[in-house]
Design a protein around this motif. Structure first.
Motif, PDB file in Angstrom:
ATOM      1  N   ALA A   1      22.714  41.849  47.471  1.00 33.83           N
ATOM      2  CA  ALA A   1      23.137  41.127  46.265  1.00 33.83           C
ATOM      3  C   ALA A   1      24.515  40.503  46.462  1.00 33.83           C
ATOM      4  O   ALA A   1      24.764  39.367  46.034  1.00 33.83           O
ATOM      5  CB  ALA A   1      23.139  42.065  45.062  1.00 33.83           C
ATOM      6  N   CYS A   2      25.400  41.231  47.116  1.00 37.46           N
ATOM      7  CA  CYS A   2      26.737  40.692  47.407  1.00 37.46           C
ATOM      8  C   CYS A   2      26.628  39.446  48.275  1.00 37.46           C
ATOM      9  O   CYS A   2      27.273  38.423  47.999  1.00 37.46           O
ATOM     10  CB  CYS A   2      27.582  41.763  48.097  1.00 37.46           C
TER      11      CYS A   2
ATOM     12  N   LEU B   1      34.212  32.277  40.564  1.00 34.60           N
ATOM     13  CA  LEU B   1      33.348  33.197  39.814  1.00 34.60           C
ATOM     14  C   LEU B   1      32.274  33.822  40.697  1.00 34.60           C
ATOM     15  O   LEU B   1      31.955  35.007  40.543  1.00 34.60           O
ATOM     16  CB  LEU B   1      32.716  32.478  38.622  1.00 34.60           C
ATOM     17  N   THR B   2      31.714  33.052  41.627  1.00 36.01           N
ATOM     18  CA  THR B   2      30.709  33.649  42.516  1.00 36.01           C
ATOM     19  C   THR B   2      31.345  34.626  43.501  1.00 36.01           C
ATOM     20  O   THR B   2      30.739  35.652  43.828  1.00 36.01           O
ATOM     21  CB  THR B   2      29.923  32.564  43.269  1.00 36.01           C
TER      22      THR B   2
ATOM     23  N   GLY C   1      28.044  48.805  42.945  1.00 33.90           N
ATOM     24  CA  GLY C   1      27.054  49.514  43.756  1.00 33.90           C
ATOM     25  C   GLY C   1      27.628  50.729  44.448  1.00 33.90           C
ATOM     26  O   GLY C   1      26.993  51.787  44.494  1.00 33.90           O
ATOM     27  N   PHE C   2      28.833  50.602  44.996  1.00 31.40           N
ATOM     28  CA  PHE C   2      29.480  51.749  45.635  1.00 31.40           C
ATOM     29  C   PHE C   2      29.741  52.863  44.629  1.00 31.40           C
ATOM     30  O   PHE C   2      29.500  54.035  44.901  1.00 31.40           O
ATOM     31  CB  PHE C   2      30.797  51.337  46.291  1.00 31.40           C
ATOM     32  N   ILE C   3      30.247  52.508  43.466  1.00 30.26           N
ATOM     33  CA  ILE C   3      30.545  53.518  42.451  1.00 30.26           C
ATOM     34  C   ILE C   3      29.267  54.169  41.944  1.00 30.26           C
ATOM     35  O   ILE C   3      29.182  55.390  41.812  1.00 30.26           O
ATOM     36  CB  ILE C   3      31.353  52.888  41.298  1.00 30.26           C
ATOM     37  N   TRP C   4      28.243  53.371  41.687  1.00 28.55           N
ATOM     38  CA  TRP C   4      26.988  53.898  41.175  1.00 28.55           C
ATOM     39  C   TRP C   4      26.348  54.853  42.190  1.00 28.55           C
ATOM     40  O   TRP C   4      25.863  55.918  41.833  1.00 28.55           O
ATOM     41  CB  TRP C   4      26.037  52.758  40.865  1.00 28.55           C
TER      42      TRP C   4
ATOM     43  N   VAL D   1      29.718  43.143  42.301  1.00 27.76           N
ATOM     44  CA  VAL D   1      28.417  43.774  42.562  1.00 27.76           C
ATOM     45  C   VAL D   1      28.550  44.857  43.619  1.00 27.76           C
ATOM     46  O   VAL D   1      28.000  45.953  43.479  1.00 27.76           O
ATOM     47  CB  VAL D   1      27.382  42.702  42.985  1.00 27.76           C
ATOM     48  N   LEU D   2      29.294  44.577  44.669  1.00 30.29           N
ATOM     49  CA  LEU D   2      29.446  45.571  45.727  1.00 30.29           C
ATOM     50  C   LEU D   2      30.236  46.788  45.253  1.00 30.29           C
ATOM     51  O   LEU D   2      29.868  47.931  45.557  1.00 30.29           O
ATOM     52  CB  LEU D   2      30.118  44.934  46.935  1.00 30.29           C
ATOM     53  N   ILE D   3      31.282  46.574  44.480  1.00 26.79           N
ATOM     54  CA  ILE D   3      32.070  47.702  43.970  1.00 26.79           C
ATOM     55  C   ILE D   3      31.247  48.539  42.995  1.00 26.79           C
ATOM     56  O   ILE D   3      31.254  49.769  43.063  1.00 26.79           O
ATOM     57  CB  ILE D   3      33.381  47.199  43.329  1.00 26.79           C
TER      58      ILE D   3
END
Length: 91
Positions: A41-42, A71-72, A83-86, A79-81
């Motif tokens: 996604a990133c 913005l992109t 994802g890492f936290i989740w 998204v990557l951050i």
């Protein structure tokens, strides 16, 4: 000749980030590792960022797509951050 090299680099960056997004997505589908999903996604957002760069500087030089590019890039990092936290919370 001076304009060829920057254009080639911008287009190659777009192709490379698109290929990374595709390969990471394909690996996620086969393995199911969620980190691959977040990374794919990133790279999708990074590919969009590079596409906006090509459009901004090469195709439409009079248009200002700087906000879309920023913005992109922000979305890619967010998204990557997230994802890492989740993934860190689920372990």
């Amino acid at each position: 000749m001076d304009e060829f090299f920057p254009a080639a680099v911008y287009i190659l960056c777009f192709i490379t980030s698109s290929a990374c997004a595709f390969l990471l997505g394909r690996s996620y589908r086969s393995s199911g590792a969620r980190l691959l999903l977040w990374s794919a996604a990133c790279f999708v957002f990074l590919a969009a960022n590079n596409l906006f760069l090509v459009l901004d500087l090469l195709v439409f030089p009079d248009a200002n797509l700087r906000i879309a590019r920023l913005l992109t890039a922000l979305a890619a990092v967010a998204v990557l951050i997230v994802g890492f936290i989740w993934d860190a919370e689920t372990e």
